[in-house]
Enzyme design. Structure first.
Site, PDB file in Angstrom:
ATOM      1  CD1 TRP A 168      19.007  -1.237  -0.742  1.00  0.00           C
ATOM      2  CD2 TRP A 168      19.608  -2.459  -2.890  1.00  0.00           C
ATOM      3  NE1 TRP A 168      19.897  -1.705  -0.905  1.00  0.00           N
ATOM      4  CE2 TRP A 168      20.251  -2.227  -1.958  1.00  0.00           C
ATOM      5  CE3 TRP A 168      19.484  -2.439  -4.198  1.00  0.00           C
ATOM      6  CZ2 TRP A 168      21.966  -3.016  -2.076  1.00  0.00           C
ATOM      7  CZ3 TRP A 168      21.076  -2.874  -4.752  1.00  0.00           C
ATOM      8  CH2 TRP A 168      21.938  -3.059  -3.040  1.00  0.00           C
ATOM      9  CE  LYS A 192      11.421   0.568   5.850  1.00  0.00           C
ATOM     10  NZ  LYS A 192      11.956   0.635   4.388  1.00  0.00           N
ATOM     11  N   GLY A 246      16.454  -8.870   4.096  1.00  0.00           N
ATOM     12  CA  GLY A 246      17.465  -7.174   4.246  1.00  0.00           C
ATOM     13  C   GLY A 246      19.060  -8.157   4.968  1.00  0.00           C
ATOM     14  CD  GLU A 268      14.541 -16.261   3.509  1.00  0.00           C
ATOM     15  OE1 GLU A 268      15.675 -16.608   2.583  1.00  0.00           O
ATOM     16  OE2 GLU A 268      13.904 -16.845   3.362  1.00  0.00           O
ATOM     17  CG  LEU A 269      18.604 -12.639   8.108  1.00  0.00           C
ATOM     18  CD1 LEU A 269      18.837 -12.771   9.278  1.00  0.00           C
ATOM     19  CD2 LEU A 269      17.308 -11.220   7.970  1.00  0.00           C
ATOM     20  CB  CYS A 302      21.552 -12.838  -0.520  1.00  0.00           C
ATOM     21  SG  CYS A 302      20.071 -13.487  -1.210  1.00  0.00           S
ATOM     22  CD  GLU A 399      26.060  -9.858   2.285  1.00  0.00           C
ATOM     23  OE1 GLU A 399      25.290  -9.199   2.238  1.00  0.00           O
ATOM     24  OE2 GLU A 399      24.774 -10.734   1.177  1.00  0.00           O
ATOM     25  CB  SER A 459      16.025 -17.832  -6.964  1.00  0.00           C
ATOM     26  OG  SER A 459      17.114 -17.108  -6.325  1.00  0.00           O
TER      27      SER A 459
END
Ligand code: NAP
Length: 497
Positions: A168, A192, A246, A268-269, A302, A399, A459
């Protein structure tokens, strides 16, 4: 009938952008309700009010989406790369033409201030522009075997149907970072999005259809039962790739499921980024970088700086300046002018931040500014700076995912590097120093997939984004981004004799 209940308290623009989004499941090129007729609600985290309802897929809807992708795969793989690239390019143009509406939609469903939503929409669109160009650069090789008796022909082919799951916190960019290379490579897919922020992906699906994406290539399923719907698809075996962004906790579970049919995986955690400020840093740059690395997305990233590790000789000055900048930020609903910091995504997120700050203070940290949740409605938390944070505090290991800068001190480089690497995560590390030798030496020693050297932002669609250790597998973006969606096939050619 309209999607939203937005009327009296909201502007006409807010209602218009929500009402324009399709709210069904996008399967085989058509929008349809969930087979059960069930819906799930999407809330505005700034007000806690319902924005609209979207279809709530069941496992059977998920299987229908997979079947649609399987049916579309062969023809899409055969589409000329230039045509696949041009679909992406048209979609890029459409997104940029509609950036204001898409940004408003994202702010409504996720909370970030409009300026940040505009930034994300443009970042997200860039993945389409980048991969539009990469679609026509897929190549292979031809080589002579060392003994001269045969030839090697190496070709790249689409991996096949892909399952994509997104979080999200960046509702548009985490989708385009996967959809872009999948389309460029010639893969059909089922995506999804997170249950809390499905609207941006639904709006994107409509744009891709308008840009000419063939029916069934992209299927979107929204659901309140992520595990129940996705597990059968992962275990089915017809999809050949799982790409997930996520938490590490969910990523581990998905890797186990993907092992059954040996799917290709990209993960991608989570992260726990250290932000190192050495005694020879330019403090102006370091504070600027800290604001970006900490406050982008209200700290819900993240890549967010999670642990500030500052040399003792400059720690006081750095903390003073950071506290001044943080206390000058305006907290409020992201749709309002002049707001710098929007709400956190939900009460759970805000409560976790509250708990982590309390734990740090109980263990001896000093509050320089903030450290207060703001009373509802909405899930706001004041920008916070903590100093003298003991490394044993929970927020050194977990986190934070909120606007909290936790500062600890170090005395020498070895101590700084050891503390920075003392985590199971390895996504990004930030490093501020004006000493070029130290910059290179410490960059090599830091255990992370990405290093921000004198910058608080890593990024970029043209760069390989991803982590090591328990922050993930694979890379998204850059030249390698498309490789994640390609298989290598080698043809051995007998040559005479
Ligand atoms: P999350 O709880 O892991 O959820 C991510 C996605 O997985 C959502 O779509 C979620 O659906 C779905 N999901 C949850 N359980 C699932 C299951 N059992 N099977 C299949 N899908 C499942 O993470 P989040 O809270 O949304 O996002 C925050 C995390 O993402 C943080 O750890 C952050 O660091 C990480 N992140 C990493 C990157 C990166 O590039 N490395 C980028 C952004 C975020 P529901 O929404 O329905 O639960």
């Amino acid at each position: 009938m309209t999607n939203s209940g937005l009327t009296s308290n909201s502007t006409a623009d807010e209602a218009r952008v929500v009402d324009a989004v399709p709210t069904g499941l996008f399967i085989g090129g058509s929008w349809r309700p969930a087979a059960s007729g069930r819906t799930l609600t999407v809330d505005d985290p700034a007000t806690g009010k319902v924005l609209c309802e979207v279809a709530d897929a069941s496992p059977q809807d998920g299987m229908d989406a997979l079947a649609a992708a399987v049916a579309a795969q062969a023809a899409f793989a055969a589409m000329p790369p230039r045509e696949r690239g041009e679909i992406l390019r048209r979609a890029y143009e459409l997104i940029m033409q509609r950036i204001d509406d898409l940004a408003l939609l994202m702010t409504l469903e996720m909370g970030k201030p409009l300026a940040e939503s505009r930034g994300e929409i443009s970042y997200a669109a860039e993945f389409f522009r980048w991969f539009a160009e990469e679609a026509v650069r897929i190549d292979g090789g031809y080589a002579v075997a060392p003994n001269g008796a045969s030839r090697f022909l190496v070709q790249k082919q689409p991996v096949g149907v892909c399952l994509l799951i997104t979080p999200w916190n960046f509702p548009m960019a985490m989708g385009t970072r996967k959809i872009g290379p999948a389309i460029a490579a010639g893969c059909a897919m089922v995506l999804k999005p997170a249950a809390q922020t499905p609207l941006s992906m639904n709006a994107l699906a409509a744009i891709l259809a308008e840009a000419g994406l063939p029916d069934g290539v992209l299927n979107i399923i929204t659901t309140s039962d992520a595990g129940g719907v996705m597990e059968p698809l992962i275990r089915d075996g017809r999809a050949r790739k799982l790409s997930f962004t996520g938490s590490t906790q969910v990523g581990r579970k998905l890797l186990e499921q993907a092992a059954e049919k040996v799917l290709r995986t990209s993960m991608e955690l989570g992260g726990n980024a250290p932000f190192l400020v050495f005694e020879d840093a330019d403090l102006d740059k370091a504070v600027e970088g800290a604001m970006l690395a900490k406050m982008r997305n209200m700290g819900e990233a993240c890549t967010a700086a999670n642990r500030f590790l500052v040399h003792r000789s400059v720690a006081g000055a750095f903390a003073d300046r950071l506290a001044e900048r943080m206390s000058a930020l305006t907290v409020g609903r992201g749709t309002e002018d002049g707001v710098d910091v929007g709400p956190l995504v939900d009460a759970k997120g805000r409560d976790k931040v509250t708990e982590l700050v309390r734990d740090a203070v109980d263990r001896g940290a000093t509050v320089r500014v903030g450290a207060v949740p703001v009373d509802g409605p909405g899930y706001f938390y004041q920008p916070t700076v903590l100093t003298d944070v003991p490394l044993q505090a929970r927020l050194s290991a977990e986190e934070i995912f909120g606007p909290v800068a936790a500062i600890s001190v170090f005395d020498d480089e070895d101590e700084a590097v050891a503390a920075a690497n003392d985590t199971e995560f390895g996504l990004v590390s930030y490093l501020f120093t004006e000493n070029v030798t130290r910059a290179l030496r410490v960059s090599e020693r830091l255990e992370a997939g990405m290093i921000g050297l004198n910058t608080g932002l890593v990024s970029n669609p043209a760069a390989p984004f991803g982590g090591i250790k328990q922050s993930g597998l694979g890379r998204e973006g850059g030249k390698v981004g498309i490789e994640e969606f390609l298989e290598t096939k080698y043809v051995a050619i007998g040559f005479g004799g």
